[in-house]
Design an enzyme around this catalytic site. Structure first.
Site, PDB file in Angstrom:
ATOM      1  N   GLY A 280      -8.356  10.510 -13.124  1.00  0.00           N
ATOM      2  CA  GLY A 280      -6.925  10.772 -13.093  1.00  0.00           C
ATOM      3  C   GLY A 280      -6.521  12.133 -12.556  1.00  0.00           C
TER       4      GLY A 280
ATOM      5  N   HIS B 162      -5.459   6.743  -0.254  1.00  0.00           N
ATOM      6  CA  HIS B 162      -6.795   6.370   0.218  1.00  0.00           C
ATOM      7  C   HIS B 162      -7.472   7.621   0.774  1.00  0.00           C
ATOM      8  CE1 HIS B 162     -10.030   3.864   1.665  1.00  0.00           C
ATOM      9  NE2 HIS B 162      -9.974   4.539   2.794  1.00  0.00           N
TER      10      HIS B 162
ATOM     11  N   ASP C 257      -5.678  -1.665   2.540  1.00  0.00           N
ATOM     12  CA  ASP C 257      -5.364  -0.418   3.259  1.00  0.00           C
ATOM     13  C   ASP C 257      -4.646  -0.668   4.586  1.00  0.00           C
ATOM     14  OD1 ASP C 257      -6.800   0.940   1.211  1.00  0.00           O
ATOM     15  OD2 ASP C 257      -8.670   0.740   2.302  1.00  0.00           O
TER      16      ASP C 257
ATOM     17  N   GLN D  27      -7.624  19.406  -0.895  1.00  0.00           N
ATOM     18  CA  GLN D  27      -6.818  19.832   0.261  1.00  0.00           C
ATOM     19  C   GLN D  27      -5.839  18.765   0.748  1.00  0.00           C
ATOM     20  OE1 GLN D  27      -9.291  21.452   3.370  1.00  0.00           O
ATOM     21  NE2 GLN D  27     -10.246  22.933   2.008  1.00  0.00           N
TER      22      GLN D  27
ATOM     23  N   ARG E 224      -8.838 -14.595 -14.364  1.00  0.00           N
ATOM     24  CA  ARG E 224      -8.121 -13.592 -13.574  1.00  0.00           C
ATOM     25  C   ARG E 224      -6.616 -13.908 -13.588  1.00  0.00           C
ATOM     26  NH1 ARG E 224      -8.655  -8.373 -11.359  1.00  0.00           N
ATOM     27  NH2 ARG E 224     -10.828  -8.731 -11.775  1.00  0.00           N
TER      28      ARG E 224
ATOM     29  N   GLU F 203      -5.417  14.872  -0.952  1.00  0.00           N
ATOM     30  CA  GLU F 203      -4.868  13.893  -1.894  1.00  0.00           C
ATOM     31  C   GLU F 203      -3.863  14.487  -2.877  1.00  0.00           C
ATOM     32  OE1 GLU F 203      -7.738  11.201  -3.712  1.00  0.00           O
ATOM     33  OE2 GLU F 203      -9.176  11.735  -2.185  1.00  0.00           O
TER      34      GLU F 203
HETATM   35  C1  GRF Z   1      -9.506   9.314  -5.315  1.00  0.00           C
HETATM   36  O1  GRF Z   1     -10.493   9.709  -4.421  1.00  0.00           O
HETATM   37  C2  GRF Z   1      -8.606   8.333  -4.638  1.00  0.00           C
HETATM   38  O2  GRF Z   1      -8.379   8.602  -3.300  1.00  0.00           O
HETATM   39  C3  GRF Z   1      -9.405   7.090  -4.783  1.00  0.00           C
HETATM   40  O3  GRF Z   1      -9.957   7.170  -6.089  1.00  0.00           O
HETATM   41  C4  GRF Z   1     -10.087   8.514  -6.457  1.00  0.00           C
HETATM   42  C5  GRF Z   1      -9.345   8.710  -7.755  1.00  0.00           C
HETATM   43  O4  GRF Z   1      -9.608   9.898  -8.375  1.00  0.00           O
HETATM   44  N1  GRF Z   1      -8.624   5.934  -4.459  1.00  0.00           N
HETATM   45  P1  GRF Z   1      -8.769  10.328  -9.651  1.00  0.00           P
HETATM   46  O5  GRF Z   1      -8.944   9.261 -10.731  1.00  0.00           O
HETATM   47  O6  GRF Z   1      -7.339  10.504  -9.259  1.00  0.00           O
HETATM   48  O7  GRF Z   1      -9.396  11.632 -10.098  1.00  0.00           O
END
Ligand code: GRF
Length: 208
Positions: free
Chosen positions: A12, A110, A151, A179, A66, A181
């Site tokens: 998270g 992503h 995606d 840098q 599911r 996300e």
């Molecule tokens: C991140 O690398 C995100 O891009 C990918 O999963 C990871 C999640 O990390 N889809 P976090 O749980 O937010 O630390």
């Protein structure tokens, strides 16, 4: 006020970046109304609780099929009345009915520059392993709307990150998070919350 529900599976850190941005005022007009995890041990749920955000768990393991899970999952999301659903490291496939219902209201982060290193099988460390195996010099992250493909939805924001000599997949993953996300995900939410993002002909236009 944009009601945001964040879906998580793990640590998270992206959720934390969103919470911090709301608390600091970097994201405006936004309230995080809930965090849903498919994994009851996800540290992300603790992060939510620490900031007074409701955390819920709906796991496929708790249901016979599911279909049953999908139904309960959608019910849980609907009850939180989201204007925007944010997938922040959420590893469960979103039910098609939910994509239809929340068209252009679900975004995903992503960890690559789409269309490179994305699609089925490209998640977590695998993305960074593939980038290093190919020897690319620039990687990055993408925030996009979620459609029926993997995606493939309209791209909202992207940010590039340089690969460095001697990088391991773990080092690269960390740099892409720090840098790119943690910056572009809150930025995208802020743009959406302030009415700056429009999808036209399958592409995103951002007005400043
Ligand atoms: C991140 O690398 C995100 O891009 C990918 O999963 C990871 C999640 O990390 N889809 P976090 O749980 O937010 O630390």
């Amino acid at each position: 006020m944009l009601n945001v529900v964040v879906l998580v599976s793990g640590g998270g850190t992206n959720l934390q970046a969103i919470i911090d941005a709301v608390e600091s005022g970097a994201i405006t007009n936004t309230k995080i109304t809930g965090v849903i995890s498919n994994n009851k041990n996800a540290y992300a749920l603790e992060r939510a609780e620490n900031h007074g955000v409701r955390g819920l768990c709906v796991s496929p393991k708790g249901y016979a099929s599911r279909e049953e899970f999908n139904e309960k999952f959608m019910e849980t999301v609907d009850e939180l009345k989201p204007d925007l659903i944010v997938l922040a490291g959420f590893l469960v496939v979103i039910p098609p009915a939910m994509i239809e219902k929340y068209r252009n209201r679900i975004i995903n982060i992503h960890p690559s520059l789409i269309p490179s290193f994305c699609g089925t099988g490209f998640y977590g460390l695998k993305v960074h392993e593939a980038a290093l195996a190919r020897g690319v010099k620039v990687v990055g992250a993408t925030v996009h709307f979620v459609d029926e493909g993997t995606d493939t939805g309209p791209i909202i924001l992207q940010k590039a990150v340089e690969v460095q000599q001697g990088d391991t997949p773990e080092m690269l993953q960390r740099r892409v998070m720090e840098q790119a996300e943690w910056k572009i995900l809150p930025q995208a939410i802020n743009l959406i919350a302030n009415g700056k993002v429009r999808v036209e002909n399958g592409k995103v236009n951002i007005t400043e």
